[in-house]
Write an enzyme that holds these catalytic residues in place. Structure first.
Site, PDB file in Angstrom:
ATOM      1  N   ASP A 102       0.796  -1.235   0.000  1.00 39.46           N
ATOM      2  CA  ASP A 102       0.000   0.000   0.000  1.00 39.46           C
ATOM      3  C   ASP A 102       0.824   1.278   0.000  1.00 39.46           C
ATOM      4  OD1 ASP A 102       1.135   0.045   2.503  1.00 39.46           O
ATOM      5  OD2 ASP A 102      -0.662  -0.671   3.531  1.00 39.46           O
ATOM      6  N   GLU A 124      -0.362  -8.972  -1.178  1.00 42.86           N
ATOM      7  CA  GLU A 124      -1.003  -8.360   0.005  1.00 42.86           C
ATOM      8  C   GLU A 124      -2.178  -7.471  -0.426  1.00 42.86           C
ATOM      9  OE1 GLU A 124       0.483  -5.329   3.107  1.00 42.86           O
ATOM     10  OE2 GLU A 124       1.345  -7.189   3.834  1.00 42.86           O
ATOM     11  N   GLU A 138      -2.071   5.196   2.763  1.00 46.73           N
ATOM     12  CA  GLU A 138      -2.010   3.778   2.370  1.00 46.73           C
ATOM     13  C   GLU A 138      -3.369   3.191   1.998  1.00 46.73           C
ATOM     14  OE1 GLU A 138      -0.578   5.055   5.069  1.00 46.73           O
ATOM     15  OE2 GLU A 138       1.566   4.755   4.781  1.00 46.73           O
ATOM     16  N   HIS A 211       5.956   5.429  12.899  1.00 50.69           N
ATOM     17  CA  HIS A 211       6.353   6.224  11.741  1.00 50.69           C
ATOM     18  C   HIS A 211       5.201   6.799  10.926  1.00 50.69           C
ATOM     19  CE1 HIS A 211       5.470   2.394   9.708  1.00 50.69           C
ATOM     20  NE2 HIS A 211       5.261   3.124   8.631  1.00 50.69           N
ATOM     21  N   ARG A 213       2.358   8.615   8.872  1.00 52.53           N
ATOM     22  CA  ARG A 213       2.121  10.038   8.567  1.00 52.53           C
ATOM     23  C   ARG A 213       1.039  10.636   9.459  1.00 52.53           C
ATOM     24  NH1 ARG A 213       4.940   9.609   3.860  1.00 52.53           N
ATOM     25  NH2 ARG A 213       5.428  11.550   2.776  1.00 52.53           N
ATOM     26  N   HIS A 244      12.701   5.188  12.965  1.00 53.15           N
ATOM     27  CA  HIS A 244      12.557   5.378  11.513  1.00 53.15           C
ATOM     28  C   HIS A 244      13.458   6.546  11.102  1.00 53.15           C
ATOM     29  CE1 HIS A 244      10.655   6.422   7.702  1.00 53.15           C
ATOM     30  NE2 HIS A 244       9.985   5.278   7.743  1.00 53.15           N
TER      31      HIS A 244
END
Ligand code: UD1
Ligand code: UDP
Length: 377
Positions: A102, A124, A138, A211, A213, A244
């Site tokens: 994604d 996936e 995503e 991590h 957004r 990250h």
């Protein structure tokens, strides 16, 4: 008359850490098929974090677009992957393109393939949170990607049901998640990482990653505040935080945790080191997608630092507890794991199935493509 020996070129595209970890087993399985020529197009959406798994699994990209720049925007990633992948497809003329998951690499590369009417396989496929901004971007990346793919390799039955409910025209195969293939491979090659020298053997620790957004800013501040409170309440507890590479994430984590003597802040761990750390941890807290699948397989409690998950199996299975980004809720659940031995034990006992597969997902994907090309021109 079909020529069963005709060579087929399959290009696997990925650009970020989780895509690499989850696509490496697929590349390996496809390379076992006699008449497949398998190439890797790395977009380089990630730099160090992509190189790490590629080096560990000893794979080299046929081309790396090296697009990553600091604080990259979604527009920038989309347009550079679209152009770069398109040019590569024009040059090598694949029979099929495989993308994973994604990310924006996933969406933009599948769009470039669609523009050239190349067949696309989505590894996936079918995960849905039902909220187009969670996770962001995503959820929309995978919805858009699934709309244009020919083969949807769904990791679970519920992912397949999502696709069917949307009226997907793709050929859907339930395969399990390829991360379990990678995990089973890496688990045999782990040992305590040297950078953990100061972590006493047997000391209880929590492993933390974040991590997303949508967590940048206040949610991440809340998460860190819950972490410091947890450390205050449990002086025996250690904390391992592989940060990250994104500066927006690192700055906040550093601000809250850098001065704590029992916190190990480190760079992203190499995959087998991360697997060792997951296994050794008392429990985990993470907003990661892949970690939800892995902790289900290794039966570790995981506080999922998100409001919704597209991996409901992790919660149903019992290892994942959806706690969101609310400070009190995170703290309450962490304290419960620390203070109520029966709670963590109950999680371990409850987890007797493997919702994300048995480590053969990549083989199933390869077999399905082999079968397709045996019966189609
Ligand atoms: C990306 C994916 C996300 C996936 C995550 C896995 C998108 C929009 N996001 O998010 O779906 O869950 O990867 O980790 O596709 N950086 C480095 N070195 C690296 C990697 C990143 O310095 O090796 C820094 C750069 O400043 C970069 C920033 O991190 O601009 C953000 O990277 P980006 O790929 O845009 O977003 P992620 O949060 O990593
Ligand atoms: N991982 C790793 N090193 C780390 C942190 C995570 O190898 O320091 C692995 C983890 O085991 C999982 C994957 O990276 O397989 C998850 O990646 P990430 O959380 O970045 O992305 P997501 O799964 O949320 O898209």
């Amino acid at each position: 008359m079909l020529d069963a020996t005709k060579r087929r070129k399959i290009v696997c595209v990925f650009g970020t850490r989780p895509e690499a970890i989850k696509m490496v087993p697929v590349v390996m399985a496809l390379r076992e098929v006699e008449n497949f020529d398998v190439e890797i197009l790395a977009t380089g959406q990630h730099l160090e974090m992509l190189d790490q798994p590629l080096q560990y699994f000893k794979l080299t990209a046929d081309l790396n677009l090296h697009i990553m720049k600091q604080a990259q925007s979604l527009d920038y990633i989309t347009s550079s992957v679209l152009t770069g992948a398109g040019e590569y497809f024009d040059k090598v003329k694949p029979d099929a393109v495989l993308v994973h998951g994604d990310t924006t690499t996933t969406f933009a590369a599948s769009l470039a393939a669609f523009y050239r009417k190349i067949k696309i396989g989505h590894v996936e496929a079918g995960l849905r949170s039902g909220n187009m901004y969670l996770p962001y971007p995503e959820e929309m990346n995978r919805v858009l990607c699934d709309r244009i793919v020919n083969w949807a390799f769904a990791p679970t039955e519920s992912a397949k049901e999502n696709l069917v409910a949307e009226g997907s025209k793709a050929e859907i195969t339930v395969t399990g998640n390829t991360v379990i293939d990678a995990l089973y491979y890496a688990v045999d090659h782990t040992s305590k990482p040297e950078i953990f020298a100061k972590l006493p053997d047997g000391a209880p620790f929590v492993l933390v990653t974040a991590h997303r957004r949508e967590s940048w800013g206040e949610p991440l501040e809340n998460i860190c505040s819950a972490l410091t409170e947890l450390l205050d309440r449990h002086p025996e507890l250690w904390m391992v935080v592989p940060m990250h590479k994104n500066p927006a994430v690192r700055e906040v984590i550093r601000k809250h945790l850098e001065k704590r003597p029992q916190v190990i802040l480190c760079d992203p761990l190499n995959y087998p080191d991360f697997v060792w750390t997951m296994n050794a941890a008392k429990f985990l807290m993470s907003d990661s997608g892949g970690v939800q699948e892995e902790t289900s397989a290794i039966r570790k409690p995981l506080l999922i630092l998100r409001d919704v998950t597209e991996r409901p199996e992790a919660v149903e299975h019992g290892s994942g507890i959806l706690v969101g980004v609310d400070r009190e809720r995170i703290l309450l659940n962490a304290l419960r794991i620390m203070e109520d031995c029966s709670f963590a034990e109950a999680i371990r006992k409850k987890c007797d199935d493997q919702p994300f597969g048995d480590g053969t997902a990549s083989k199933k994907i390869a077999k399905s493509l082999e079968e397709y090309f045996r019966t189609h021109e």
